[in-house]
Design a protein around this motif. Structure first.
Motif, PDB file in Angstrom:
ATOM      1  N   ALA A   1       0.855  -1.190   0.000  1.00  0.00           N
ATOM      2  CA  ALA A   1       0.000   0.000   0.000  1.00  0.00           C
ATOM      3  C   ALA A   1       0.891   1.239   0.000  1.00  0.00           C
ATOM      4  N   SER A   2       0.271   2.406   0.047  1.00  0.00           N
ATOM      5  CA  SER A   2       1.025   3.658   0.104  1.00  0.00           C
ATOM      6  C   SER A   2       0.525   4.478   1.280  1.00  0.00           C
ATOM      7  N   PRO A   3       1.351   5.380   1.824  1.00  0.00           N
ATOM      8  CA  PRO A   3       0.876   6.222   2.932  1.00  0.00           C
ATOM      9  C   PRO A   3      -0.370   7.025   2.567  1.00  0.00           C
ATOM     10  N   SER A   4      -0.462   7.459   1.311  1.00  0.00           N
ATOM     11  CA  SER A   4      -1.638   8.250   0.890  1.00  0.00           C
ATOM     12  C   SER A   4      -2.917   7.421   0.885  1.00  0.00           C
ATOM     13  N   SER A   5      -2.793   6.094   0.821  1.00  0.00           N
ATOM     14  CA  SER A   5      -4.003   5.256   0.827  1.00  0.00           C
ATOM     15  C   SER A   5      -4.738   5.352   2.163  1.00  0.00           C
TER      16      SER A   5
ATOM     17  N   LEU B   1      -1.697  -5.661   6.078  1.00  0.00           N
ATOM     18  CA  LEU B   1      -1.262  -6.999   6.472  1.00  0.00           C
ATOM     19  C   LEU B   1      -1.842  -8.060   5.543  1.00  0.00           C
ATOM     20  N   ALA B   2      -3.098  -7.868   5.148  1.00  0.00           N
ATOM     21  CA  ALA B   2      -3.736  -8.831   4.242  1.00  0.00           C
ATOM     22  C   ALA B   2      -3.058  -8.814   2.867  1.00  0.00           C
ATOM     23  N   LEU B   3      -2.781  -7.614   2.353  1.00  0.00           N
ATOM     24  CA  LEU B   3      -2.112  -7.489   1.049  1.00  0.00           C
ATOM     25  C   LEU B   3      -0.712  -8.099   1.101  1.00  0.00           C
ATOM     26  N   ARG B   4      -0.017  -7.835   2.211  1.00  0.00           N
ATOM     27  CA  ARG B   4       1.339  -8.367   2.347  1.00  0.00           C
ATOM     28  C   ARG B   4       1.313  -9.889   2.436  1.00  0.00           C
ATOM     29  N   PHE B   5       0.333 -10.423   3.144  1.00  0.00           N
ATOM     30  CA  PHE B   5       0.199 -11.874   3.247  1.00  0.00           C
ATOM     31  C   PHE B   5      -0.102 -12.484   1.874  1.00  0.00           C
ATOM     32  N   CYS B   6      -0.983 -11.825   1.131  1.00  0.00           N
ATOM     33  CA  CYS B   6      -1.302 -12.319  -0.220  1.00  0.00           C
ATOM     34  C   CYS B   6      -0.080 -12.276  -1.128  1.00  0.00           C
ATOM     35  N   LEU B   7       0.680 -11.183  -1.039  1.00  0.00           N
ATOM     36  CA  LEU B   7       1.892 -11.065  -1.862  1.00  0.00           C
ATOM     37  C   LEU B   7       2.911 -12.142  -1.488  1.00  0.00           C
TER      38      LEU B   7
ATOM     39  N   ALA C   1       0.874 -14.294 -12.420  1.00  0.00           N
ATOM     40  CA  ALA C   1       1.676 -13.157 -12.866  1.00  0.00           C
ATOM     41  C   ALA C   1       0.876 -11.864 -12.829  1.00  0.00           C
ATOM     42  N   THR C   2      -0.378 -11.932 -13.232  1.00  0.00           N
ATOM     43  CA  THR C   2      -1.246 -10.747 -13.219  1.00  0.00           C
ATOM     44  C   THR C   2      -1.442 -10.245 -11.795  1.00  0.00           C
ATOM     45  N   LEU C   3      -1.678 -11.164 -10.861  1.00  0.00           N
ATOM     46  CA  LEU C   3      -1.893 -10.774  -9.458  1.00  0.00           C
ATOM     47  C   LEU C   3      -0.635 -10.164  -8.850  1.00  0.00           C
ATOM     48  N   VAL C   4       0.524 -10.753  -9.156  1.00  0.00           N
ATOM     49  CA  VAL C   4       1.780 -10.196  -8.641  1.00  0.00           C
ATOM     50  C   VAL C   4       1.983  -8.780  -9.163  1.00  0.00           C
ATOM     51  N   ARG C   5       1.721  -8.580 -10.435  1.00  0.00           N
ATOM     52  CA  ARG C   5       1.863  -7.246 -11.018  1.00  0.00           C
ATOM     53  C   ARG C   5       0.916  -6.245 -10.356  1.00  0.00           C
ATOM     54  N   LEU C   6      -0.310  -6.673 -10.091  1.00  0.00           N
ATOM     55  CA  LEU C   6      -1.285  -5.781  -9.475  1.00  0.00           C
ATOM     56  C   LEU C   6      -0.856  -5.383  -8.060  1.00  0.00           C
ATOM     57  N   LEU C   7      -0.386  -6.361  -7.293  1.00  0.00           N
ATOM     58  CA  LEU C   7      -0.020  -6.084  -5.899  1.00  0.00           C
ATOM     59  C   LEU C   7       1.300  -5.330  -5.774  1.00  0.00           C
ATOM     60  N   SER C   8       2.136  -5.396  -6.795  1.00  0.00           N
ATOM     61  CA  SER C   8       3.433  -4.706  -6.718  1.00  0.00           C
ATOM     62  C   SER C   8       3.558  -3.651  -7.805  1.00  0.00           C
ATOM     63  N   SER C   9       2.416  -3.037  -8.136  1.00  0.00           N
ATOM     64  CA  SER C   9       2.413  -2.053  -9.216  1.00  0.00           C
ATOM     65  C   SER C   9       3.108  -0.758  -8.823  1.00  0.00           C
TER      66      SER C   9
ATOM     67  N   LEU D   1      14.700 -12.738 -14.987  1.00  0.00           N
ATOM     68  CA  LEU D   1      13.731 -13.546 -14.253  1.00  0.00           C
ATOM     69  C   LEU D   1      12.310 -13.226 -14.668  1.00  0.00           C
ATOM     70  N   PHE D   2      11.772 -13.981 -15.567  1.00  0.00           N
ATOM     71  CA  PHE D   2      10.350 -13.943 -15.931  1.00  0.00           C
ATOM     72  C   PHE D   2       9.845 -12.517 -16.094  1.00  0.00           C
ATOM     73  N   LEU D   3      10.276 -11.866 -17.124  1.00  0.00           N
ATOM     74  CA  LEU D   3       9.832 -10.524 -17.501  1.00  0.00           C
ATOM     75  C   LEU D   3      10.263  -9.459 -16.502  1.00  0.00           C
ATOM     76  N   GLY D   4      11.092  -9.818 -15.550  1.00  0.00           N
ATOM     77  CA  GLY D   4      11.678  -8.819 -14.669  1.00  0.00           C
ATOM     78  C   GLY D   4      10.755  -8.197 -13.659  1.00  0.00           C
ATOM     79  N   PHE D   5       9.827  -8.950 -13.073  1.00  0.00           N
ATOM     80  CA  PHE D   5       9.008  -8.374 -12.006  1.00  0.00           C
ATOM     81  C   PHE D   5       9.042  -9.216 -10.734  1.00  0.00           C
ATOM     82  N   ILE D   6       9.930 -10.193 -10.648  1.00  0.00           N
ATOM     83  CA  ILE D   6      10.057 -10.998  -9.436  1.00  0.00           C
ATOM     84  C   ILE D   6      11.129 -10.366  -8.543  1.00  0.00           C
ATOM     85  N   PRO D   7      10.787  -9.973  -7.318  1.00  0.00           N
ATOM     86  CA  PRO D   7      11.759  -9.291  -6.452  1.00  0.00           C
ATOM     87  C   PRO D   7      12.793 -10.257  -5.884  1.00  0.00           C
TER      88      PRO D   7
END
Length: 783
Positions: A57-61, A120-126, A151-159, A299-305
């Motif tokens: 998430a972000s502080p502005s959220s 916490l929920a978003l972090r657990f999902c990620l 892959a779509t979900l990972v991109r969404l959560l780490s956009s 690593l797979f299109l370069g979005f895996i941390p």
């Protein structure tokens, strides 16, 4: 110098009229600016902690959640299902707020709790998503629907653009493999290396271990995995690196080289100025967490941390010697570097009044050191040999003679420095009438130098030669080669393409001529210490003289041609090494290839056992002259096996770290395991590592193909084996670094290097028969 300015900031004298106070406004201004920089860094760290603390998430959220809840309350709807009312009822009476104020405060509290719960929920999902690794085993071009959704979900959560450490708490923990799987993979890996009787014996030992001690040790290891962030890394750092009592020079430290064909300037001080500046610019990026944690674009299109924990101790870090175990000491910040030149040590401040000196100013300061005619004090010139010898004598000498007084102050300057710099009086690089021999000498110089002109305990020791060539020597315990390679790529690119040089080879920028000169460090080295220095130097010199290094660029082809054959370049090189070793020694050996486990939190490395049943079958078939098509099928099969082994190692299903940790647990419990003892004592006669190129975007190899890095290398792991490092540069070159020991009559780095080149050519000819004819038609490519 900061201390000097602080010392003269306030001066006073006592007179009959009272106290006559003098203030140095220039010094006070510098103290103010330096303090301002320090506070800016503190505020930046606090800001980064907040940003990465709420990621993804972000502080502005938080504001968005508050406004959304207030809006629903305004519309006479209670999204909290009565919780806001309960919070309002339990507010302290002493607040004396109006009814509306109490409602707003209750909404704020509820919104904050809801926001934190969502984080916490978003972090657990990620974390759950990042625990999925089947994507790595899927065939290219045949991606399953499950992986596409993942892959779509990972991109969404780490956009959101992450900071360097944003993913740390979302990375999964390294799993503990089952005993059965590890033992099966181990037996499969040693089967081609043992005769029938030997394999039956190891199978029996493994079965006995699994039935008796293995399950007991496994329970303790799983308990540690539940409690610790990573069940391997702390023991690996302590027992493999810090507890070793032998010299870290050659045995542990590794090196990185400059560009192969280009030296941006022949002026030593200028090259040092830009190199030091680039390193501090990188440190600034680390401190501000501006580096991208998704740094591996392959690593797979370069979005895996990847885990970034190793970056924390990159600068301002020293390995402190101890009598039983060393300790890694890291300082939060350092505004200076330690410099060695012709037996003298200097402290060079690179910040003044809170600003980083310009490259031209650092060049000016470096030139002052080069022009300093003062001789070294007695015992000072070879003092660095203490860091090159055995660890226990160095710990004892340090405790007795460097724990107080002038020696402690000077040693603190070296150990607390951002990094160490050697201004070498030799010329190195690919030059002269015999460039190949000079490359070998260049490698040995970076690996060990004169055994006393590097400070091997520092996390990074940068070497700048008389002709402008540079390189580095890295201590191994704090991080692995990819971390240092990332730093060195940035340094070389920033030096050559961003900072640049004037037409006469000097650094750019202005000079403030009022800069105080670099501070010469003082020492009081008694004869007893000088004796210890001589003893350490003798140990280190014998080790250095025994190292046989060979560095060569393989220009016949690179990853471009290999990929056209639909092959993994790394698998191709590893099979070439297996073929070269068999031709060199007439047998196969236990082969170590380093693989990273940074897909997991605090992950470091795992071993890929490259010598497999499939690779050995291929080599034997090829050497026996069997049918070409049959050999190709075996080659493809061996390549696929190697890729699968690499993927297993990267995803936590390796063999050696698990067995290593089981062995450590057995030692803590005071029990002996014949199986583990034998496994951990097996020699790695072929130790290999690929230096990955992680930031190709920094180098324009199309328009500037001459800016090719040589990569780096390391010393041999076994007394009768080879150490091989290689870097795949661009599409048309692979650089190799081979090391072994002169004392072994069965090894020769130049001979093995020739075997590697021939094996590479033979494998390409096997896959593409037209390649041999094309090579004959273009002989210039080999020059």
């Amino acid at each position: 110098m900061a201390e000097a300015h602080q010392a003269v900031a306030f001066q006073f004298t006592i007179t009959p009229e009272g106290i006559d106070l003098h203030l140095s406004y220039q010094a006070l201004n510098q103290i103010y600016l330096s303090g301002l920089r320090s506070w800016k860094k503190r505020i930046s760290r606090i800001k980064n902690r907040i940003i990465k603390g709420v990621y993804p998430a972000s502080p502005s959220s938080w504001l968005f959640v508050v406004i959304a809840i207030l809006a629903t309350m305004y519309m006479q709807s209670d999204p909290s299902m009565g919780l806001i009312t309960k919070i309002r009822e339990h507010l302290p009476l002493s607040l004396s707020l109006s009814a509306q104020g109490q409602t707003v405060l209750s909404v704020l509290l509820f919104s904050t709790l809801l926001w934190l719960s969502l984080i916490l929920a978003l972090r657990f999902c990620l974390k759950l998503l990042l625990s999925y690794h089947r994507w790595m085993f899927e065939l290219h071009g045949r991606i399953s629907t499950k992986t596409k959704v993942w892959a779509t979900l990972v991109r969404l959560l780490s956009s959101r653009k992450p900071l360097l450490y944003s993913y740390q708490t979302s990375l999964p923990h390294l799993p503990v493999p089952s005993i059965k799987d590890t033992l099966e993979r181990y037996l499969e890996s040693v089967k081609p290396l043992l005769d029938v009787a030997g394999f039956q014996r190891m199978t029996r030992l493994a079965a006995e271990f699994e039935k008796s001690l293995g399950n007991r040790l496994q329970k303790y290891l799983k308990l540690k995995a539940l409690w610790a962030t990573n069940y391997v890394s702390d023991w690996w750092e302590e027992y493999v690196y810090l507890r070793s009592r032998s010299p870290i020079m050659v045995n542990s430290n590794y090196y990185g080289m400059d560009f192969l064909y280009v030296t941006p300037t022949a002026t030593q001080a200028a090259r040092a100025g830009n190199t030091i500046t680039a390193l501090f610019l990188y440190r600034r990026k680390v401190n501000r967490e501006e580096l991208n944690p998704v740094c591996d674009k392959t690593l797979f299109l370069g979005f895996i941390p990847l885990c970034a924990a190793q970056c924390e101790r990159m600068f301002n870090t020293t390995r402190m010697p101890g009598e039983e175990t060393d300790v890694l000491q890291h300082w939060q910040d350092s505004e200076f570097v330690a410099v060695y030149h012709r037996g003298r040590y200097f402290r060079l401040w690179v910040y003044r009044a809170g600003r980083l000196l310009s490259p031209r100013e650092i060049q000016y300061q470096i030139q002052r050191i080069l022009d300093d005619p003062s001789p070294p004090s007695p015992g000072e010139d070879k003092l660095g040999a203490l860091t090159a010898g055995n660890r226990t004598p160095w710990a004892q000498v340090r405790k007795q003679f460097f724990s107080s007084g002038v020696n402690k102050r000077s040693l603190d300057c070296i150990e607390k420095a951002a990094f160490f710099v050697t201004l070498d009086d030799q010329e190195e690089g690919m030059m002269g009438e015999n460039p190949s021999v000079n490359l070998d000498r260049y490698a040995k110089s970076l690996l060990h130098g004169k055994c006393y002109d590097r400070w091997f305990d520092k996390s990074l020791s940068v070497v700048v030669y008389k002709n402008g060539k540079n390189g580095l020597n890295a201590e191994h315990s704090w991080a692995d080669a990819p971390i240092v390679a990332h730093l060195w790529e940035f340094t070389l690119a920033t030096d050559a393409f961003h900072l640049g040089y004037t037409a006469d080879g000097n650094c750019r920028g202005e000079i403030e001529h009022s800069l105080p000169p670099p501070q010469r460090l003082s020492w009081d080295i008694p004869l007893q210490v000088q004796t210890h220095v001589s003893e350490s130097l003798a140990v280190a010199q014998a080790l250095a003289d025994d190292v046989d290094c060979h560095v060569f660029p393989f220009r016949e082809f690179g990853k471009g041609r290999i990929k056209k054959m639909k092959m993994s370049p790394d698998s191709f090189v590893q099979l070439a090494l297996q073929l070269a070793y068999y031709r060199d020694r007439g047998t196969f050996c236990l082969t170590y290839e380093a693989s990273m486990t940074r897909l997991f939190r605090e992950g470091r490395t795992e071993t890929v056992r490259s010598s497999s049943n499939e690779s050995c079958a291929f080599v034997l078939a090829l050497e026996a002259g069997e049918d070409r098509e049959h050999c190709r099928k075996l080659f493809r099969k061996a390549s696929e096996k190697h890729q699968n082994l690499y993927r297993l190692a990267m995803t936590g299903s390796g063999i050696d770290r698990h067995l290593f940790c089981l062995y450590v647990v057995s030692k803590y419990l005071g029990v002996e395991s014949p199986f583990l003892k034998e496994v951990l004592s097996e020699p790695w006669r072929l130790s290999t590592s690929q230096t990955p190129v992680q930031q190709m975007e920094l180098f324009d190899l199309v328009n500037h193909p001459e800016f090719i890095s040589l990569g780096g290398g390391f010393g041999p792991v076994a007394d009768d084996g080879y150490g091989v490092s290689y870097i795949i540069m661009g599409e048309e070159m692979i650089n190799f670094h081979v090391s072994c020991k002169h004392s072994c009559t069965e090894t020769d780095s130049h001979k093995f290097g020739s075997q590697i080149s021939q094996a590479m050519m033979d494998l390409m000819t096997l896959l593409n028969p037209d390649f041999k004819e094309a090579t004959k038609a273009n002989p210039d490519k080999r020059s």
